[in-house]
Each structure stands twice: as C-alpha cells, then as structure tokens.
Design a protein around this motif. Structure first.
Motif, short mmCIF file in Angstrom:
data_model
loop_
_atom_site.label_atom_id
_atom_site.label_comp_id
_atom_site.label_asym_id
_atom_site.label_seq_id
_atom_site.Cartn_x
_atom_site.Cartn_y
_atom_site.Cartn_z
N LEU A 161 0.63 -1.33 -0.65
CA LEU A 161 -0.15 -0.27 0.47
C LEU A 161 0.96 1.14 0.02
CD1 LEU A 161 -2.46 -1.15 2.76
CD2 LEU A 161 -2.78 -1.73 0.07
N THR A 162 0.78 1.88 -1.07
CA THR A 162 1.38 3.34 -1.22
C THR A 162 0.83 4.29 -1.49
OG1 THR A 162 3.06 2.15 -2.36
CG2 THR A 162 3.61 4.38 -2.29
N ARG A 163 1.00 5.52 -0.39
CA ARG A 163 0.38 6.13 -0.23
C ARG A 163 1.25 7.75 -0.58
NH1 ARG A 163 -4.51 8.87 1.69
NH2 ARG A 163 -4.27 11.17 0.57
N THR A 164 1.27 8.88 -1.61
CA THR A 164 2.25 10.18 -1.59
C THR A 164 1.36 11.23 -1.16
OG1 THR A 164 1.99 10.32 -3.83
CG2 THR A 164 3.38 8.73 -3.07
N SER A 165 1.70 12.68 -1.03
CA SER A 165 1.39 13.95 -1.22
C SER A 165 0.57 13.72 -2.55
CB SER A 165 2.39 14.76 -0.60
OG SER A 165 3.56 14.94 -1.61
N ASP A 166 0.83 13.66 -3.65
CA ASP A 166 -0.15 13.91 -4.78
C ASP A 166 -0.68 13.11 -5.36
OD1 ASP A 166 2.17 12.41 -5.70
OD2 ASP A 166 2.66 13.97 -7.00
N ARG A 167 -0.64 11.55 -4.13
CA ARG A 167 -1.78 10.72 -5.37
C ARG A 167 -2.42 9.62 -4.54
NH1 ARG A 167 1.76 6.81 -9.37
NH2 ARG A 167 -0.83 6.17 -9.66
N PRO A 168 -3.39 9.38 -4.69
CA PRO A 168 -3.94 8.83 -3.87
C PRO A 168 -3.82 6.99 -3.14
CG PRO A 168 -5.91 8.70 -5.64
CD PRO A 168 -3.82 9.38 -5.71
N LEU A 169 -4.18 6.68 -2.50
CA LEU A 169 -3.96 5.43 -1.93
C LEU A 169 -3.84 4.33 -2.83
CD1 LEU A 169 -3.06 3.71 0.12
CD2 LEU A 169 -4.97 2.26 0.74
N THR A 170 -2.53 3.93 -3.50
CA THR A 170 -1.98 2.84 -4.54
C THR A 170 -2.25 1.34 -4.06
OG1 THR A 170 -0.20 3.04 -4.57
CG2 THR A 170 -1.76 4.57 -6.15
N THR A 171 -2.97 0.34 -4.39
CA THR A 171 -2.77 -1.55 -3.88
C THR A 171 -1.82 -1.95 -5.44
OG1 THR A 171 -4.47 -0.41 -2.32
CG2 THR A 171 -4.28 -2.95 -3.11
N ASP A 172 -1.02 -2.85 -4.84
CA ASP A 172 -0.09 -3.87 -5.48
C ASP A 172 -0.09 -5.05 -4.65
OD1 ASP A 172 1.14 -1.89 -6.94
OD2 ASP A 172 2.95 -2.31 -6.44
N LEU A 173 -1.33 -5.71 -5.54
CA LEU A 173 -1.58 -7.75 -4.39
C LEU A 173 -0.87 -8.49 -5.60
CD1 LEU A 173 -2.92 -8.50 -2.83
CD2 LEU A 173 -4.95 -8.74 -4.05
N ALA A 174 -0.26 -9.52 -5.27
CA ALA A 174 0.67 -10.58 -5.92
C ALA A 174 0.46 -11.87 -5.72
CB ALA A 174 2.03 -10.26 -6.12
N LEU A 175 -0.42 -12.66 -6.12
CA LEU A 175 -0.45 -13.83 -5.26
C LEU A 175 0.33 -14.69 -7.18
CD1 LEU A 175 -4.27 -13.98 -4.77
CD2 LEU A 175 -2.25 -13.78 -2.63
#
Length: 591
Positions: free
Chosen positions: A571-585
C-alpha cells in the motif's frame, strides 16, 4: 524490471546487493538452478564455481588448493577456512552448496510449476512458468505472460502476450538448445546479454570472472536480449565451439527503410509503446571458438546479423552506424591467471570509430587485499546487438575511461571496498566525469550491516551522492529485523531519502511472514526503488517519487510437501496521489 527469483531468504539478500537489473536477473537464474541442484563442493570444477554469484576467481583458486590439500570437505562450513573467505557473503551461499551423503544419491528428476498474478492500479497480469528436467540429459523451460494494460488478443496473438520455451539436451561433451536462449562470450562486448562487470564490482571484488562461453536457456518473462532458434556447444578437448542461429522480435521505430530507435520494452507497454511492439526482428548467425588451459583461455566471436521489418523488408541500422543492411562483427578475448595476477580483456575486430575494447589487471596480496586496474574504449560508431559495454553512458558507445578498485579485509569480520572511476567522451577536449564509491560491511553469527557511499559527476548532468546503511539482526531462531536508511542528494534539487523497518518471522519449514514500513521524501528529480516483489518468477517493484509512506506485507505458506502459496500486498500513499494497491498471488508446485 523482471526478476526470476526463488522464494529464498538467501536469494533475496544476494539479489538485493546487485543494482544492475540484467545482472540481477542473470544471478537469479544461477540461484534458481543451484536451489534445484546444489553444487557439490567436493567435485565442483573451476568453471562450475565461477557460475556461483559472489565467488571471485582468487577465492575459487584458493578453495581448489585448500580442497587438494585437505581432501574431501566434511561440511559446507569448511569454506570459512579458505583464505580470503568473506563470511557475510559465504553465509548467503550456503543453501546452494552441499557436501556429504546427499551427493551420493542418484540424480532424480526435478520440476517446478508456478502460476501467479500481479494486480496494480485497476489491472492485472498473469504469468505461468514450468521448468524441470528428467534427471539425466533433458531439461525444459516454458514461460507465458500477459502484461497488465496490454490488450487481450487471443485470436491474433494467442492467449499469452509473451510465450517463451526452450528444450536443452546436454551430456559431458555437448549441449543442444532449441527455442529461446542467451549466450555470453568473453567480457561481453558483442554478446553481453546481462553481463555487467561494474555491477559485480558493487557487491564483489571487481576482479573479472573467467568466462569462456555461457550458453543458457532464456527462462524469464523479459521480452528482449535473447535469440529464438538453435544453438549447439561442442567440447573438442582443449577447445570449445558454439554455433548459433536465430532471431529476436524487437520493438523499434521505423522510418522508410531505416531503423530510428530500438526500444528495450515489454514491461507493460503503454498506449504509445504498443505501436512499436514487435515491428521488426533481428536475425543472426554466428559462433564462438575458444582454447582452454588450466590458467588461461583465448576465444574469438563472430556474428552476422540483419534487421527485417514485420513485412519482411530488410532495414538499415540507425544513421550513426554503418549504412549496411548486413552487419558483421567479431572480437577476440583472453584471460590469464597466475598465482597473484589476473589479466583479462576483449577487443572488437572493427575499424576506427567502430572499435571497442576493455581490459583489466588484478593483483592479490594476502595482507593488503585485491587491487584491480581496468580501462575501456567505446568508439562513437560502435554498434553491437547485445554488448553495451561497462561504462556510464547508456548507449555503450562514445566513451573512454579507467577504473581503480581495491577490496579486502579491514578488520576481523569487517571488509571494505573503494572504487575510483574516471571517464569522458571520446572526442578530444570533452569534460571528464568521476565516480567514487566506498563500502564497508561487517558480519558475525548474529547479523550483518553494510554502509555504502557513492558520488557521481557526469558531464552536463547534476552531481549526485548517495549514502545507504542497512543492518540485519537475528533474534533467536525465527525472528529477523532489518533497518535501512538511504540519503540522496542531487545538485540543485536538495536532499531526499527514506527510512525502512522490517520484521520477519520464519519457522524454517511451513511459514514465512513479514511486515515492512517505508517512509520517503524525494526531490523532483529523484526516484527510489520500492521493495521488490520477491514472488516466485514475478516481476514487480514500483518507483517511488515525491513524499509518502509504503506499507508492505508478505506471506509464504507451504500447503503441503510440494505446494506453496505466496502472497504480497503493498500500500503506497504519496502527497500528490491517492492510495495505490499492489497485490501479488502465486501458487507453486515443486516435485
């Protein structure tokens, strides 16, 4: 970036030391092979040891001398008695080496199958992979992949965006590969295909390895840097001959009958790069002939290749290269090893500004350590399909320079390394650039720490310096913690960096779980690799920019003797972008 990596703590630690993407993939392939078939230290040859990451030629020579004097090794840990052994690096290699009764068992068939998916920003990719052998002379590899973001076209291009396969037969005197393969010769000026001497100097001694010819299957989802066809390697006593013929699909921009730009893409192409997908192909035939002795070898590479459009039209190379539709390249390489000295080099057989050359001289003193002086020259009109050269300019041309490197033991359990590199364009009067790097590492039975400092000044670019400190500590048999601090400074942009903390639990049998938090603040022109997605056979890892926080969790769970489930979320949150999710299975089956 794509990395073919086994789910192993040692492989993760080894690959994390390598900054160059292609060199990392090459090392991962070797680790995968060694994890399936660990190398027997009591029977290993010098060539087999040279393929093991982190082992330099002087250590290999000392080990062979130690083995001849001591007889059979009773344990892998006997390596600590070899002169020049670096405990921090050897501890990472122990899972891939073996001695004892297990080596006397008949070789059994091994095979592994994996299927996995990576989800990011609303789209998913799929990868399937199967590698194995029959326990004797035959082995295979099959990789299929659909890139996230690329159109799904099962009728036009099959169910997979990229499909790669290889069958290899080999015995004691020959090897035959049919399908997708990679070849490295000499120092890699013509057939580099992932060989980076500078990257190896970042985590090793910088002493050049002894490479005659390295012919191997292409077993990753990377869509460039391989040939699709037939290759044969024949052992002729003191000589070895490799013959090859094949083609490679390439992404290129074409204007008229001339190539304008070659793209090393295939990593989730966007709408713009999709227009250039497989617009041309590179057709090649060639060979490599070498003569071997215990202390030296000399080899010659010869290639004939051409580029053809998708419609079949022969193409001219880009304008800065010779205006010929059929190109011929050749090189001569050599290697000599004495008791304390190693000399190595390669020069291309081309006139004037098309020539390229690399050479190095290494000296080992048991008290002072290893010292290597190397030089390079890449002409402005140099052109090679794979060898990019060991320099600072990404084109692998128009550069000359020299490098001085020292590595050795600073104190008990403490090793160090210093590199000074000077370079410039080949034109007279060009400004020079400088790279300085120093590394100090300490390891003992409880953990290890590593401090790296790097300063880089490239003409016409902002100067940069980097400080990176990492520490791993083992708390008992199952818990490991890691701390890392990284500072980056870019001239005119200021200071950036990141802080990382990780906790890992590993019971050694059925379960591995870890959690990580990373805080980062980077200036406008700075980027930082996020934690790589250490999933079996999956590529991953995003580039962090700006200011924010990343939370990562990973789980590996053995569902049975042969089946394992791997998962990871970032889960990555930056000051100029909303929360992004990387999910690997991923699900793997190993027999």
């Amino acid at each position: 970036m794509r990395v073919v990596a086994q789910e192993s703590l040692s492989s993760e630690a080894i690959l994390a030391l390598i900054e160059d993407d292609e060199a990392r993939e090459r090392a991962a392939e070797e680790l995968e092979r060694l994890e399936l078939h660990p190398l027997d230290l009591n029977t290993a040859t010098a060539d087999e040891l040279a393929r093991v990451p982190l082992l330099d030629p002087f250590f290999i020579r000392n080990f062979l001398l130690f083995r001849s004097q001591s007889g059979r090794l009773g344990s892998v840990y006997d390596l600590k008695e070899v002169q020049g052994a670096e405990l921090r690096l050897l501890s990472l290699l122990y899972p891939y080496l073996t001695v004892g009764a297990v080596d006397d068992r008949p070789r059994r068939p091994r095979r592994e199958h994996a299927v996995g998916s990576l989800y990011r920003e609303g789209s998913a990719s799929l990868l399937i992979r199967s590698v194995g052998d029959n326990g004797k002379h035959l082995e295979w590899a099959l990789v299929g992949e659909t890139d996230r973001g690329e159109p799904f076209r099962p009728v036009r291009e099959g169910w997979m965006d990229h499909l790669s396969g290889t069958i290899r037969y080999r015995d004691q005197r020959r090897a035959i590969l049919l399908g997708d393969f990679r070849l490295t010769t000499g120092r890699g000026l013509l057939m580099g295909q992932g060989r980076s001497f500078f990257s190896s100097s970042m985590y090793g001694t910088g002493i050049p390895d002894r490479v005659t010819s390295d012919l191997r299957p292409h077993r990753s989802a990377r869509e460039y840097g391989y040939l699709r066809g037939l290759a044969v390697a024949q052992d002729l006593g003191p000589m070895q001959l490799v013959l090859l013929g094949g083609y490679e699909p390439i992404d290129a921009r074409i204007e008229g009958q001339r190539l304008q730009t070659l793209y090393r893409t295939g990593l989730h192409r966007d709408a713009s790069s999709l227009r250039h997908r497989h617009t041309a192909r590179r057709e090649m035939v060639g060979g490599y002939l070498s003569y071997e002795s215990e202390s030296a070898h000399i080899g010659a590479t010869g290639l004939i290749y051409r580029h053809r459009s998708r419609s079949g039209t022969l193409l001219l190379p880009p304008e800065r290269y010779p205006a010929s539709r059929v190109l011929r390249e050749g090189s001569i390489d050599g290697y000599w090893m004495g008791e304390r000295v190693i000399a190595s080099g390669e020069v291309t057989l081309a006139p004037g500004e098309r020539r390229a050359a690399e050479g190095s001289l290494s000296y080992l003193d048991e008290m002072l350590g290893a010292l290597t002086l190397s030089g390079r020259y890449f002409g402005r009109e140099r052109y090679s399909p794979y060898g990019t050269g060991d320099g600072h300019y990404a084109t692998g041309r128009d550069e000359r320079g020299y490098r001085l490197q020292w590595s050795g033991e600073v104190a008990r359990y403490v090793t160090g390394m210093v590199v000074v590199d000077r370079f410039r364009r080949t034109a007279a009067g060009s400004p020079s650039g400088t790279m300085l790097m120093a590394r100090v590492g300490k390891s003992d039975y409880h953990g290890s720490s590593l401090l790296t400092l790097r300063w880089l000044a490239v003409p016409d670019k902002p100067r940069q310096w980097t400080i990176r400190y990492s520490s791993d500590y083992r708390h008992g048999a199952r818990w490991i913690t890691r701390q890392e601090v990284r500072l980056l400074h870019t001239e005119g942009e200021g200071l950036g960096g990141g802080v990382t903390g990780r906790v890992r639990y590993d019971d050694g049998t059925s379960m591995l779980a870890e959690g990580e938090v990373r805080l980062f603040r980077l200036t406008a022109g700075q980027v930082m690799h996020s934690t790589l997605l250490w999933m079996p056979y999956l590529y991953g890892g995003t580039m962090l920019r700006g200011q924010g926080v990343q939370l990562t969790g990973r789980l590996r769970w053995h569902l049975g003797r042969h089946v394992a489930l791997h998962s990871r979320i970032a889960l990555t949150r930056t000051s100029d972008r909303p929360l992004t999710t990387d999910l690997a299975l991923a699900l793997t089956y190993r027999l």
